[in-house]
Design an enzyme around this catalytic site. Structure first.
Site, short mmCIF file in Angstrom:
data_model
loop_
_atom_site.label_atom_id
_atom_site.label_comp_id
_atom_site.label_asym_id
_atom_site.label_seq_id
_atom_site.Cartn_x
_atom_site.Cartn_y
_atom_site.Cartn_z
N PRO A 6 0.78 -1.29 0.00
CA PRO A 6 -0.01 -0.13 0.05
C PRO A 6 0.84 1.20 0.01
O PRO A 6 1.69 1.46 0.85
CB PRO A 6 -0.79 -0.26 1.20
CG PRO A 6 -0.87 -1.58 1.55
CD PRO A 6 0.56 -2.16 1.05
N LYS A 26 -0.92 7.86 3.21
CA LYS A 26 -1.48 6.56 3.41
C LYS A 26 -2.57 6.18 4.58
O LYS A 26 -2.80 5.11 4.94
CB LYS A 26 0.00 5.74 3.89
CG LYS A 26 1.07 5.81 2.87
CD LYS A 26 2.46 5.08 3.14
CE LYS A 26 3.32 5.37 2.41
NZ LYS A 26 4.60 4.54 2.78
N ARG A 31 14.58 0.46 5.52
CA ARG A 31 13.71 0.04 4.55
C ARG A 31 14.59 -0.76 3.51
O ARG A 31 15.63 0.05 3.30
CB ARG A 31 12.71 0.84 4.27
CG ARG A 31 11.59 1.39 4.99
CD ARG A 31 10.65 0.30 5.46
NE ARG A 31 9.67 -0.07 4.38
CZ ARG A 31 8.67 0.42 4.03
NH1 ARG A 31 8.33 1.56 4.62
NH2 ARG A 31 8.05 0.14 3.15
#
Length: 268
Positions: free
Chosen positions: A2, A51, A250
């Site tokens: 997402p 988000k 990440r």
């Protein structure tokens, strides 16, 4: 995964499914909301903010959710089998007479007063797909810490809201810039902001995200998720490494040839 475009699509589906008739079922399966019941109220609108998802309900309430890595909202018709995951992963069920929305694996689910939404989304920068989009403000925020690596600055939702790990890697490749280059050393950073906007706008109505110039099923992305495979432009093996502050790392993907400048950690 997402990101801003996926959340925008989810908000559209939920808005179309839930607004209008009153809710005939409300089941919020997190301990702090065990006694909350929205049955009988109408959903006024469902809007994305970066988000985050904000479902505004009659009576001045907002159901706030965030998908993070693997959460999802699925919409089903009457009698349709729920297919979003095992029963124990369901965190929310909202139903009208026509549709049922089921939230799976939602790491964030809370009910708050609509007037208090800034408590959960007020820290966000301009939303790439929102009515508040302001490229000058996004650029100002990005450049406020000129020594910060580009990849980290793009992921920080306080700078601009909607970019996730996929777009971070793809944007850096498209602009031929190393994700480890300090944001203050990026030439024409306004071009970076403009391209981020164009990419998310182009993908918000697509079922499959595309960042390349040849959107075949086997050529939708330039570097993301392709470690060790040949760069689509020059053939150099794509590299990957963790990037970010401790505890917030990440995966980043890049081509060391097409994206000159500071490079990530050497492969182990």
């Amino acid at each position: 995964m997402p990101e801003g475009d996926t959340v925008w699509q989810t908000a559209q589906r939920l808005h179309q499914a839930l607004t209008g008739p009153p809710l005939i079922r409300s089941d919020l399966r997190v301990p702090r909301l065990a006694t909350a019941d929205l049955t009988g109220r109408r959903v006024l609108e469902v809007v994305p903010r970066g988000k985050h998802l904000l479902a505004r309900v009659e009576g001045g309430l907002t159901l706030h959710s965030h998908l993070r890595m693997d959460g999802s909202w699925q919409v089903y018709g009457p009698g349709e089998r729920w297919r979003g995951g095992p029963h124990h992963q369901i965190r929310a069920v909202l139903a009208t007479s026509d549709h049922t929305a089921v939230g799976y694996r939602l790491p964030v689910l809370e009910l708050l007063r609509t007037r208090d939404e800034d408590r959960v989304v007020g820290h966000l920068g301009p939303d790439l797909l929102g009515p508040d989009w302001d490229p000058d403000e996004a650029l100002r925020r990005l450049l406020a810490d000129p020594s910060r690596p580009l990849g980290e600055a793009l992921l920080d939702q306080r700078n601009l809201a909607g970019i996730g790990n996929v777009y971070k890697s793809e944007l850096c490749f498209v602009l031929r810039v190393s994700p480890w280059l300090p944001i203050g050393e990026v030439s024409s950073p306004e071009r970076l902001v403009a391209h981020a906007k164009r990419l998310l706008e182009a993908n918000r109505n697509r079922r499959a995200r595309v960042t390349t110039d040849q959107p075949r099923p086997d050529r939708r992305l330039w570097v993301y998720g392709r470690p060790g495979r040949p760069c689509r432009h020059c053939g150099t093996p794509v590299r990957t490494a963790d990037q970010g502050r401790t505890g917030q790392e990440r995966s980043t993907f890049w081509c060391p040839n097409c994206q000159p400048g500071p490079q990530g950690p050497a492969p182990s």
